[in-house]
Each structure stands twice: as C-alpha cells, then as structure tokens.
Design a protein around this motif. Sequence first.
Motif, short mmCIF file in Angstrom:
data_model
loop_
_atom_site.label_atom_id
_atom_site.label_comp_id
_atom_site.label_asym_id
_atom_site.label_seq_id
_atom_site.Cartn_x
_atom_site.Cartn_y
_atom_site.Cartn_z
N GLY A 143 -9.40 -2.66 -6.25
CA GLY A 143 -9.16 -1.86 -4.79
C GLY A 143 -9.58 -2.84 -3.43
N ASN A 144 -9.38 -4.13 -3.54
CA ASN A 144 -9.49 -4.98 -2.48
C ASN A 144 -8.22 -5.07 -1.68
OD1 ASN A 144 -8.01 -6.72 -3.82
ND2 ASN A 144 -9.64 -8.25 -4.20
N ALA A 145 -8.05 -5.64 -0.42
CA ALA A 145 -6.78 -5.90 0.01
C ALA A 145 -5.69 -6.54 -0.60
CB ALA A 145 -7.26 -6.61 1.31
N VAL A 146 -5.93 -7.31 -1.69
CA VAL A 146 -4.93 -7.87 -2.41
C VAL A 146 -4.23 -6.80 -3.19
CG1 VAL A 146 -4.48 -9.72 -4.05
CG2 VAL A 146 -6.07 -10.14 -2.18
N ASN A 147 -5.16 -6.09 -3.98
CA ASN A 147 -4.79 -4.93 -4.76
C ASN A 147 -4.03 -3.98 -3.85
OD1 ASN A 147 -7.46 -4.63 -6.96
ND2 ASN A 147 -5.57 -5.58 -7.20
N ASN A 148 -4.37 -3.66 -2.80
CA ASN A 148 -3.46 -2.75 -2.00
C ASN A 148 -2.01 -3.01 -1.56
OD1 ASN A 148 -5.12 -0.15 -1.84
ND2 ASN A 148 -6.84 -1.33 -0.96
N THR A 149 -1.89 -4.33 -1.27
CA THR A 149 -0.65 -4.84 -1.12
C THR A 149 0.31 -4.53 -2.30
OG1 THR A 149 -1.01 -7.29 -1.83
CG2 THR A 149 -1.39 -6.68 0.37
N ALA A 150 -0.38 -4.58 -3.44
CA ALA A 150 0.39 -4.55 -4.77
C ALA A 150 0.66 -3.05 -4.91
CB ALA A 150 -0.18 -4.70 -5.82
N TRP A 151 -0.41 -1.97 -4.47
CA TRP A 151 -0.43 -0.62 -4.84
C TRP A 151 0.53 0.33 -3.69
CZ3 TRP A 151 -6.49 0.17 -5.80
CH2 TRP A 151 -6.64 -0.45 -6.64
N GLU A 152 0.59 -0.15 -2.26
CA GLU A 152 1.03 0.54 -1.34
C GLU A 152 2.51 0.64 -1.70
OE1 GLU A 152 -1.21 2.16 0.43
OE2 GLU A 152 -0.34 2.77 2.61
N GLN A 153 3.03 1.92 -1.64
CA GLN A 153 4.48 1.92 -1.85
C GLN A 153 5.31 1.50 -0.81
OE1 GLN A 153 6.36 5.47 -3.23
NE2 GLN A 153 4.48 6.32 -4.59
N PRO A 154 6.52 0.93 -1.02
CA PRO A 154 7.40 0.37 0.09
C PRO A 154 7.86 1.35 0.89
CG PRO A 154 8.62 0.16 -2.01
CD PRO A 154 7.11 0.49 -2.37
N ILE A 155 8.01 2.67 0.53
CA ILE A 155 8.65 3.44 1.60
C ILE A 155 7.76 3.93 2.44
CG2 ILE A 155 7.80 5.69 0.19
CD1 ILE A 155 10.73 6.73 0.54
N ILE A 156 6.57 3.66 2.28
CA ILE A 156 5.42 3.82 3.42
C ILE A 156 5.71 2.92 4.64
CG2 ILE A 156 2.95 3.99 3.94
CD1 ILE A 156 2.60 4.67 1.05
N PRO A 157 5.74 3.26 5.94
CA PRO A 157 5.87 2.36 7.21
C PRO A 157 4.54 1.83 7.18
CG PRO A 157 5.94 4.56 7.80
CD PRO A 157 6.04 4.70 6.27
N VAL A 158 4.37 0.84 7.94
CA VAL A 158 3.26 0.10 8.48
C VAL A 158 2.62 1.10 9.59
CG1 VAL A 158 1.99 -1.77 9.41
CG2 VAL A 158 3.71 -2.03 7.82
N HIS A 159 3.57 1.32 10.44
CA HIS A 159 3.08 2.57 11.56
C HIS A 159 3.94 3.90 11.41
CE1 HIS A 159 0.75 -0.32 13.45
NE2 HIS A 159 1.74 -1.33 13.40
N ASP A 160 3.47 4.68 11.90
CA ASP A 160 4.09 6.05 11.73
C ASP A 160 4.95 6.35 13.18
OD1 ASP A 160 2.17 6.85 13.60
OD2 ASP A 160 1.27 8.12 12.14
N ALA A 161 5.38 7.65 13.19
CA ALA A 161 6.27 7.83 14.61
C ALA A 161 5.54 7.88 15.80
CB ALA A 161 6.87 9.20 14.03
N GLY A 162 4.16 8.31 15.52
CA GLY A 162 3.37 8.24 16.64
C GLY A 162 2.44 7.13 17.19
N GLY A 163 2.73 6.11 16.48
CA GLY A 163 2.18 4.80 16.59
C GLY A 163 0.61 4.60 16.03
N GLY A 164 0.46 5.40 15.02
CA GLY A 164 -0.61 5.16 14.00
C GLY A 164 -0.12 4.67 13.07
N PHE A 165 -0.97 4.51 11.97
CA PHE A 165 -0.76 3.98 10.63
C PHE A 165 -0.11 4.59 9.72
CE2 PHE A 165 -4.68 1.24 12.36
CZ PHE A 165 -3.91 0.28 12.64
N GLY A 166 0.87 4.05 8.89
CA GLY A 166 1.51 5.07 8.04
C GLY A 166 0.48 4.92 6.72
N GLY A 167 0.67 5.70 5.82
CA GLY A 167 -0.39 5.68 4.53
C GLY A 167 0.25 6.81 3.54
N THR A 168 -0.84 6.88 2.64
CA THR A 168 -0.31 7.54 1.42
C THR A 168 -0.47 9.19 1.48
OG1 THR A 168 -2.54 7.12 0.67
CG2 THR A 168 -1.05 5.86 -0.29
N ALA A 169 -1.07 9.61 2.60
CA ALA A 169 -1.19 11.15 2.78
C ALA A 169 0.40 11.74 2.77
CB ALA A 169 -1.39 11.20 4.41
#
Lengths: 1065, 587
Positions: A422-448
């Motif tokens: 569950g550390n940062a290294v794991n999360n680079t593996a786990w986060e899906q590529p379709i998720i953007p780093v930032h969302d349309a409102g300037g916040g962060f993209g994520g698994t929501a």
Amino acid sequence: MRKFLRLITVPLLLLGLVANAQTRTIKGQVVSATDGKAVAGATISVNGSKVAAIASEDGSFAVNASGTVTLSVKSVGFSGKSVSVPASQNTIRVALTEESSQLNEIVVTGYTAQKKKEITGAVSVVSVKDMKSVPTGTAEQMLQGQASGVSIIGSGSPGEGSNVFVRGITSFGNSTPLVIIDGVQSAPGDLGMLRDLSASDIESVQVLKDGQAAIYGARGSAGVIIVTTKKGRGKASITYESFYGIQTVKQGNVWNKLDPQGMADLYFLAAKNSGQVDANGNVVSGQYGTGKSPVLPNYLKYGTKSGYNGAVDLTKYNNDYSKGDIFLIVPANKTGTDWFHELFKPAPMTSHTLTATGGSDKSSYLFSLNYFDQEGTLLNTYLKRYTARINTTFNVKNNIRFGENLSVFFKDNPRIGNNQEGNAVNNTAWEQPIIPVHDAGGGFGGTAGSELGNSSNPYANQMRAKDNKNNDWQIQGNVFAEVDFAKHFMARSTFGGRLDNFYGFYHNYRSYENAENGASNGYGEYSGFNQNYNFTNTLSYSNIFKENHSLKLMAGYEVLRVNGRQVGGSRVNYFSDNPNYLSLNTGSPIGQSNYSNYYNQTGNSILAKIDYAYKDKYLIGLNGRRDGSSVFGPDNRYGNFWSASAGWVVSQEEFFKSIKFINSLKIRGSYGILGSISNVSALNQYTLYGGSGGSSYYDLNGTSSSTVMGFYATNLGNTKTGWEKDKILDLGFDASVLNNKLDITFDWYKKSIQGLLFQDQAPAVVGVGSQLPQVNIGDLQNTGIDLGITYRGKINNDLSYTVGANIGAYKSLVVNIPGAAGFFEAAGTHNTGNQVRDAVGHPVGAFFGYKIAGIYQSTADVASWAKETDAAPGRFKYVDVNHDGVIDDKDRTFFGDPNPAFTAGLNLGITYKQFDISTVIYGSFGNNVLNYTRYFQDFYPQFQNAKSIPLLTQSWLPTRTNTKYPIVENGSYFSTNGVINDFYNEDGSYVRVKQLSVGYTISPAVLKRYGIEKARVYLQGANLFTFTKYSGLDPEVAGSSVSFGVDYGNYPPSKTFNVGVSLTF
Amino acid sequence: MKKYNLKHIMPAVLSLLVVLYACDKSYLEVPASGALSQDVLANKVGVEALLVGAYSLLDGEGSSAGTGNGPWATSSSNWVYESVAGGDAHKGSDPGDQNLITPIEQWNATPANSYLDQIWQQRYDGVQRSNEALRVLKLAKDVTAADVTRITAEARFLRGHYHFDLAKIFNNIPFIDETITYAAGNFLVANGPALAKIEADFAYAYANLPETMSGVGRANKWAAAAYLAKVYMFEKKFAEARALYTTIIANGKTSLGVKYALTPHFNDAFNPAKKNNSEHVFSVQMTVNDGTGAANANSGDALNFPYGGNTGCCGFFQPSFSLANSFKVDANGLPFLDESYNNVPLVSDMGIAADKPFTPDSTTPMDPRVDWTVGRRGVPYLDWGLMPGSTWVRNQAAAGPYEPIKHVFYASQIGTFTDGSSWTNGFTAVNYPLIRFADVLLMAAEAEVQGGGTLAQAMTYVNMVRSRAADPTGFVGLATGKVASPTNYKIGLYTSFADATYAMKAIRFERKVELAMEGHRFSDLVRWGTAKTELDAYAASEAKQGYLSMTGVKFTTGKSEYLPIPQAQIDKSVQAGKSVLTQNPGY
C-alpha cells in the motif's frame, strides 16, 4: 591507526633516551625505497639496548649509541630493516621497501589493535577507498560487496536503512550486527549510528565474523562492524571533495501494465469468462457501457455518475468539503497515465565535504564539514544531511594522551514505508492508467467511480506530503584518555555514546478523489530521543620475553546504558489545511490522541584478552567476557562468553623457506561462544499491567464517546529466560603469493545459534494479547565459506591495476525448535496468511505454500487429479504433496529459499599515468524472491486496480492453453489467488555494476601555481547495469529478517551519473 | 621515573575491577517503565479496572491478539462466521478482497485459514482478562464481600461469553479457568465440548449478579439469565430454558432498571441515538471520538458499508438474494414457510448499470423489515435518500446488488456517531446487540414448543415481534421523514400454530427475518439440525441467481457444522510430541 601506534611507542622510547645519554649521536633519515620520500613516524631502535627514536615529518631521526650498533627500522606499511652502523659512522640514510601485502594492515579486533598477520580470527578488512567510491547517503550501503560474508540489502529510498547480515541470518528476529565507531557501541540491533556516518570521515572498516568477537560477549554473535574515523596527521592541509549527479529512472512500462483499452477489454473478458452477462449476452459495466465490447467513456465520473458521455457543466464542480457536497468531473485519460513516471523522475544528488587536518607529536586535529543532499527519484522523498566532525588528540607529557572524536549532524529525511503493502510504490502499480493525474476542475483524479479499484492517487499523496518533516539531529562520539606506565602498561579510559533527537510532523488531508477517502483531515507531531553510551576502562600489558615470546594482556571493565523516550499526538478536523495554520492546538479536541513511552536498559561487563606469539610463528589468542544485563531475571543476569584461537605461520618455518612462490601462509582456527540480546526487551522478565484508552478502556455507561478506565496484563514475564549461546567454529588461512601480489583469505565456518532468543510461541489460551516474553526457543546453524582475494598488478611504471574479489556462501539450517511443532510461521499478509515458515531441517525464511503442477485443461483433467477445492479448467492444479488424493493444508510445502547460494563482490582498479578507472560489481546468486506485488497485478479479482499485460494476452482460455497465467475471472478461488503458491516465486539472482568511474589526477606542477597540492576529477556511473531474470522493479529487496526476500513494493535503486572533484590545499 | 612492580599492579587493578563490578549489581536492576506491577493493582480500584479491561474486548478489538487479519476477523457480531456462513449475506467487495472469508462462506475452510486463528486468539484473550480479574481479586484485601461476589459474577459472565462464542464456532474448545496461567505452565489444556462449564459460569452470574448495575454496559442478573437460557437452548435443555425465559419475560430489566420490552420501532434497536433502550438485554458498547483513533468503535464491522458514497467503506457484507426474497409474504402477510420464496426472485437491479432506468418492485407484498435490513435500489436507505444502485456497490457482478443497513449510521449522525480520526466513516458508535429482547422472545417461543409449553404461548411471542414490525409509523421513509414509504408493505399476525412442526417452522423463519444480519444465523441452523438442507438449498439458489461463489458448494454433514481448530494452535499445543488439541471431525 598508524598514529595510534606511534603514540604508544613514543613515550616508551623516550624513556630509553633519558637512561642512556653519554654516547655519540647517530643522525639519519628514513626514506621510501620506491620514491625516496621521507617516511615519517618510522621507529628506529638500537638493538641490544632500550634506545629508540621516532622519525619526524621529514624522516629525520637521532639516536645515541656507542660503538658499532645495529639499528632496526620499522614503519607501518614497510618491510622492517636492520642496518649495521660502524662506530665511525654518525649519519645514515635508510631506505625502506614498501610492503604491499595486506598482512601488515592494522586491524582493530576489539579493544585492541593488531596487524593482520598476527590475527588468529576471521576479520574482513574493507577497502575503504573502494567502499567510498559508491555514491550513497547511507554508509551501510557502501559496504555491499566489500567484505566476504557480509550481506547488505538496500533500496533506492534516500536515507533508508538496509538489511545487514554477517554470515547469514542468525535469528528469527533481529540479526543486526553490533556496530562500533571509535569504540562507541551501538544500541542492540540498531544500525543507526553507522547509517549517517559521513563517508569521507571513515578511516577504516573491519568486520569481526568469528569467535574472536566473543570479546563483545553477548553482543558479538551477529558479527561486529568496527569503524574508525579519520584522525589528523601530517602538516596542515585542507581537502575539498564534491560530487554532483543525476539519478535516473527506469524507462518504459515498468509495471508491464495494460493501457486503458486493454483494461476495458480485460473487464469484459473476465465478465464473459465468469458468465456474468445479461440475457442478451452483453457485459454490463459502469464505465464501459453495456454491450459486447467495451467503449471507453469520456468521463470517469461526473457527479454521482460513472462512465459519463453527456454534456458537462463545469460550474457544478466542487472538491471542497466545506463548500457542500463533492461533485467531481473526471475526464478519462484514454491514452493512459504513466503513473510510475508521474511519481518517479530524475533527481539530483550532491555532496560537499571540506576537511581540515593536521598533526604533530603533541597534538592532532581533524575538522570536517559535509553536506549531503539526495533528492529521491520518488516525488518528495529526500535526504538532506549536514555533518560536522571534530577529532582531536593531545599528548600531555610523554605518557599521557587524551582526545575526542565527535560528530554532529542534522538531517531532514521524509521517506515512504518501504517494502510495505500500500505504499507509494505499490500505488504507482495499482492506479489505473485511464485515471488522470488531475481532474477537470484542477483537483486530483482518482479511483472515485465505478470499476476503478481502490488505490489512492500516489501523486496526490506525495504532493500532500510535501510539508511533512522527519528531522533528526544526533551527536555521537567519545572522549578518551590513555596513560602509559611501568614500561609495559597502558591504561585507557573511554566514554562514548550517541544521542539521537528526532522530531517530525505530518498532515493528513481529507481526500475526495479516491474510492476510499479518509473521514477528516488531521495533523500530528512526534518527537523523542534515543541514547546509548558505554564507559570502558581497560588495562593493557605488552612485552616480549627473551626475544621470541610476545605476550599481550588486556583486561577491562565496561558499563552500558541504552534508553530513550518518545512523545506524540494528533488532532483531526482542522478548519483549514493551510500548513501554516496547523498545530496541535488548532485542531478539534474531539478525536485527539496522544502517547508517550520510554525505555531503559543497562549492562556491565568484565573482559580480558590474551595474545601470545612465539617467534611470530605460533600464535594463540584467548578472550573472555562476563556480561551482566538488566534484561534478564536475577538468576540469569550474568553470562560468560569466551573464545580461543590459534594460528600457525607456516611460511616462517625453515622447511617452507624453499617454497618461493608463497610469500606467507598462515593457517588459523578459532572457536568461541557468543551471544545476542538484540531481541530481548528490558521488560522481558516482568509480568506487568497497564492499559490505554484503546486497549482496555470501555464505555460501561453507554455514552458513545467516553470510556471508563480499564487495565489488563500487558506483559507476561519470564525470569528463566537466559543467554543465547552461539558457537562459532572457524578454520581459515591467509596467504600472500606471487611476490606478495596476490593475497588470499579463506575461511570455513560453522555458526550454531543455541537457545535462540525469540518470543515464546505459547498457545493463545494464555492470552496472547499480553506481550509474551522472549525465551530461548531454538537452534539455528549457518555453515559457510568466505573467500577474499586481492591482486595487485603492475605492468609498467605507468600502468598498474588491482583486482579485489570476495565471495561469501552459506547454508542456513533450522536445527531445533523444541516445544512447538518444529516451525514458526512468519511474513503474513491479511490476504493470504503466512508465506514464510522457519522449520527444522529447512533454511531460515523459506517460502511455504502450494506448488503449482500446471493448469487444468479440461473437466476430465480436473476429474483425474486429486480432489481440489474450486478446481476448474483454467485454474491452478496443485501438487498433491502427501499423495492422499486431496489438496489441502497438508500439501503445502517449501518452494523457495531467499538465502543466496553465494554473494560476490568484485572491485577493479586500473591506474594509467594520471588516469584511474575503478568499478565495483556485486552479485547475489541462487536466491529466490517472493514477488508479492504480482498478487495485485497478475490476478484479476484482487481489487479492480491496474493489471498486467499477460492477463489479457496470455491468460488461459480454452483456445489458449499453453500458458502459466490462469483464466481471468471475476471470482477468487483457492485454485487461483486464494492461497500462497509458487506462482510468486522467482529467481532473485542478479549482478549489478554498483559503480564505474574514470578519474584524472592533474599533475602537481600545473596545480602549484594555484596553490593546490593535489587535484582529481572524475566521472562516475552508479548502478549502471543490473542483470537479472527477476520480473519486479528490482531484485534487491530489503525486508526484515522474518520477511527476507519478500517483495511488497520496494523503492528501486537508481542509475546515477556523477561528476566529482577532490582538491587538497 | 618511579619503578612499578608488576606483581603489585596487576592484582591491584584486577581487584579494583572486581570490586567495581560487584558494587554495580544494582546498576542492572532497572524498573519496568510505563507499567504497573500486580501488587499495585491488588485492591478494589485495581480489580474493578481489570474487570473493565475484560469488558473492553467485547468490541472485538483493542488487543494485539487476533489483529493479523484486521478486526473484521474478530468482530463482536461474528458476521463472517454467523451471517455470511449462514446465508444472510455474501462476503461482498471484490472477490479477492479478504478472500480468506470465502472458504468460510463455502463451509470448507482449512485449519490454516488465519481468520480462525485470529478469532481464537482474540476470544481467549478475553477469557484470560476475565480470569486476571478473578486472580487479582483473590489478592485484594479491601473489597467487600458483596463486591467480591459481584465482580466474580461479572468476570464469570464475560468468561462465559468469550467461551460461548468459541463454542458456537469450534464446538470442541479448551475451557480456560483462572487457574490456567502462562507462569504456571499448565496451559496445555485438551479441547472438548465446553457448554456445561459455560453454563456454570452463567448460572453463577445469574445467581449472584444484582438486578441493577452502575453502568448500562455491565451485565446484570437478567443479562446473565438470558445468556444462560440461550446456553440451555444450545444444550437442548428446553424445559430449563422455558422456565427461565418465562421468568425473564416477566421480570427482566436492563442494568439501569428499565423493564425489558420491544421498542416501538424496529430500527430503534440499531439506531445509535437510541442505544441501550428497553430492548437491550446485553449489548457491546461502541464509542467514537474518544481519543483512541477509533479503537473502541465497532471496527469489526468497519468494512461493511456501501461503497462509493459517503456511507463509509469497502462494500462488504452484502445481503444475499435469498435473504431479500425471504421478506416476501403471502396475501395474509405471512412468510413463505415452504421455502418457495426463492422460486420467483424479487426483482433487483442486478446487471443493470446505474445510469439505466430501474424501478423497484412495488407490487409484491413485502415484510416492511426488508428495508431496514436489505438496502436495495430505489428504496429509502435510512436518511441517505434512495439507494442509488450499482454506484454504491463495489463489484455487483461478483457479489450482488444489495447493501447492509442494520449497523449503518444515519447521514445526520456523521461526526457524532462516527469517528472523525480514521480512514473511513465506518468506525461508528453503533452498538452490537448481543442479545436483544426480540431474540429472547423468539428463543422463548422455541422453548415453549420444545420444552413443554403451549403452542399458543409460542405464537403470542412470535406475534409480539411481528406486531411491532407491522406498525406503519416505523416504516422506512416515514420514519426517516424524507420520502414516502413503499406501498407494498404487508405483515400479518399468525392466527394459529397448527402443530409443533408448523410452529417451529414459523419461529425459525421469524428468527431469520427478525434477526437477519445480526450474527445468529449459522449457529441457529446447526442447533436446529437444519443446516444441511437449508444451506444446500441456499447455495444452489444463490448460484442460480448469479452469485458464482456458491456454485457447486455443498454443506458436509458431520464436518461443516463447526470450523476446524486453528492449525497454528494445534501446533503450539504439543506435549510429548503430540498436540493436546484434537482436530474437529472431517478436517
């Protein structure tokens, strides 16, 4: 160390001068036969008398003698020489031949120093020059591949600790060797003192590996790393050393992840394989629509909708809880986000060291400053460290010396939880590529949103962590005084220790972008100190009887103390996340928490050592120690440890003189009984009670928000626990051959850990919520060999080279675990249970689980195999180990061994005119790694996070049967990912070019006009090449000794390019 | 320079060292830090605090024992071992998430499954904490005789509880009394049926506990009585049970003296704002925001909330198709005791994306308790609005369309009954009702039928429970005030129990729907001897309705009734080469 010897001899010799003042004075100079330069500090003695002298800085000396005399001239690093001076001669020039053999190296063997050729134990002397050539911020990592029998497993995380094992793992718990820096002993099981040592301050490093370490008694069993820091010497000079480099990042699709379309296709494949389709045979997806094949959406999330393709009203966007309901607008990144490279970027690394040094017969000083700054390749991880050192010695009168070694540093070192699920290294593996780093409102993209998994945006996490601090300042060092008296005696008293003060704070932000978000923001602080000191008093006696009998005695008394205290607290629900606003006071008292704890442990010891040599041919060493420790009950408070060793310098025998190609040969052996208390806590003997709000308070009154005080037995004590007795037998030889060009050191050893201290494994009916004590629980055995080879070649005056190689190999074996079923399980995860079993007859840390025989190809195949839960075509077919026709717990078996067959280091150095080339290569062979990161990536049902390419392209299908990847299903089964099996087992062997550098030394003639004495510039590459079959990020996986070789997500080392300079003024 | 003599120096120095060394023995006596010794606690205050420590493990955590898999393995509600294994609910979440639960759900867990070891550890830790209070009580001098009796009775009540949880799950367990300690080395105790000893603990507690106690969370006389009666039921001592239940229903009160009664509304038993009401017989008390980082919240259920909204985390513990179907009623408002409820499943949004239209069934007559038990799309979900369907479900294709409700907090309770310091809102102050009055009434009904009572009295008890559920003011929607209730609710009272067989069917079904998702189901089925038929039918039906985890799964009579003794404990209990723990049959 040369200085040290000189300090001992000066007063003795001066005594002699006083007694014989009525003859002529012979004046002379001692020079090197190689280059004619003065040999400062050589000792000149007049045979048959007590007259002697020390050569000064320019090599000159004066002795008083009458008649024809023979002068013996000796200096460290040179062959001794005797010259006859006729009565008529008053001046003489003595040219000494440089000794290149390692046999004359001075080795600190515990409270005393000896020449290597006098040593009867197994000691690895590290080439400090080679070691320092590896650019890293942690000194222990530099040791990798530098000493046979010493294995170091590190990571790329700046400032992160490494695993250090001397001759293998010797405990189910802590196997960390004892570290001694300038006589200061580390706290049990703690490498911290070594970790932050500024590399440029290191003068020498030696590792005691065998019974001789018994002089450290109860703490010597896991090996002893002895470090001496530099002392001032010679005329005043200033050295500046610096390097600057860039750490690069592994390129490509490092996790072998599917792209967004691939993930969508995989979702549909899994649904179809699982029969999860609607009446029309369509797959239903919240992101990719309902149909026969997936369609990538325009938006992953629009308000409460997932897989949204309609019109977007950006004014609805809200990611601020204080402004009402969260409304996210997250566009799909159809081309794919490369999460690894969003987090891992090339990062600079720099080091500056300024050293001022100088010395005379009266005093010496060394003052150094170091600034080390390594940015991690992972966003917002770094190590910044500022170190100052002052080492001084003063000679008061002729027979009294005192001095100190002191180092102070400050460091700022935020890290991630390395190799933790569950550390940062794991999360680079786990986060899906379709998720953007930032969302349309300037916040962060994520698994929501639907079907995006449950990982958390690692970029957001690391950005939010940017204001976190993890600061530490430490003082470590010692003061000492030495007095020579009665010719042969020296009394030494030293007091030294370490004080480590740390403090830090962290912010928890209330995330909105993830599928799983925290309930509130928060802020916490912590601080504390750890300290340890030892006060050591020794008395030494040294004499030579009748020319041939050399006797050295040492006895001493030592007091140790280790203690520390910590405090911390946190609050939640801050009105604002502004870091400048946050303090513990400004958060909500509802839900606040705080803690403190402290510990204290003491020890005292008496120790003695005897070294006897007859004609430098027959060597005998004995040492013993009686240790007392507060961690044991009154009846077991003291333990006795000892060792005996012997050496035979065969090459000194007459019959050997005819063998010309062997210059020296010593055969030696040692046996000792040592101990380890790294795994025993100071509370071990006591049955204790206590309680805390979380562990034993209870809401008897039904308030929903407050509790009533409660207690429980926190610790179950055991006063019977006694000392671990570790028997080490070592046989070896040291040889120099081919004109002293080739040195070989070889050892065979058997290390038997008896009465291993480990937590009692009593059944749960005793109440295992109480801390069970450490007891003497089992026996381990490591048998192995260490081999070290150094070759110095010289082709002509312009071209010379050195080759250093060392190999360590051992066989680990659990010999006995009485009382239980003959094993312990370890390294569990909540998903699969334990992965490691330490069992009698097997190596420590062996991987344990089911073995895969293949993949079921058909229902007929299922029917013909042993009865296996969930067996179906496309799933794993496990081996029926006990042949009872049923696959169950009893069919679990050992399938991997993290202990390498051998490890090897290779140091090469070539000097051609003013150029020098050096490289350090390290390899680990025959070890397995349990690649647990595959659990998440290579099995579809293990969370809906990013998956690896073979799941789509190679997984089993009725039409694709020749594969190792089981069928992709939206279901979890015993026959796939439900249990630990050897799917995760990989060959972890690797060879790595740790560093390769090319240097150029600018000729002194050029430099002189700039006032520079010496200058060298170099280019270097670190971790340039790694050869491995391992499929994970990196085969070097640091863990604890119980989860050794299990890859939970490791911060990989970086390929680094440096440019450096070294100037002496 | 003065000449020294070796003969004098060495002995002098050595003797100095020896003297220093000898004087320094006290240097090695380091007192323990941050902890108390037993003598400090051997008094009234100390013993009372040790007793609180024994209570504190009721919440399923707070101990380092049993934490390896997270508190869900040791939840006080036993949701894994009772409700999931009993067919009330699916594991939920992604298939691979906490997949050690799956074999338990499929009745084929192996002895190495670490969930089993976790709960074994945690419950025995509770046993030893209870024993510790008893042991130190014997050393205390300042405790009055009355307090000695009460403390002993409370400690034995708790010890009985912890053992009983284990007995339900493992059957053959070692019974650990206060003479068994680590220090004495007598802890290798063989395992076997333990209900007789558990009964003795509760009988002592019943005989010796006062009616009213200083705190509502404490066990009183009537809590002990209800627990004792429950043990009688497991021992099939129906006559004793019937007599005791009759007394409890007539005289029972909560620890604060409130007479036992059903609360007006069904959901009041679960709403944290109304906790410890007249229906509370014995509940595990949960607290939040108490400075412990949610360590006293109902952590064991923290995964069991809808996924994707603000309702918490993780999407576990999803009600089964069969459970939802069980709430269908006939024209008289009575359940389908012939098990035909699964024949035509309730229409759900299984396989329907959240953005596709879906209308919940509004014609099939339903027991109104369904919507306080099973969260389904388009129906009010507490005060959260209409349940939105698959956006609240983590992996609908794998685990079904339904979400749990009973232990879920109201949206308006965030921050007051949820903890603000943890990673999810799912750490709540929702108590776990270990025994509530409806449970007492339904057990009493069974005892009436089987213990020499009348069918009429049994029916009266059942109808008491049904009447409360039938009150329209307690229906979802109206009760939460936001939206109209669904219109197809119907619940009727039984008018006659034709015979004992029918009565038992009716009572058992009533327990299923009244106590669904509350951690009673699996041991009820085993106790009744109906586990094989009920659960095999359940597995087949669930698989048919799309829950693939139950495909081909069968209950094995003579084995699946109890989980295997944890292999780790067998391995740690070896004496003279043989374990004192015997594995359960079939494993």
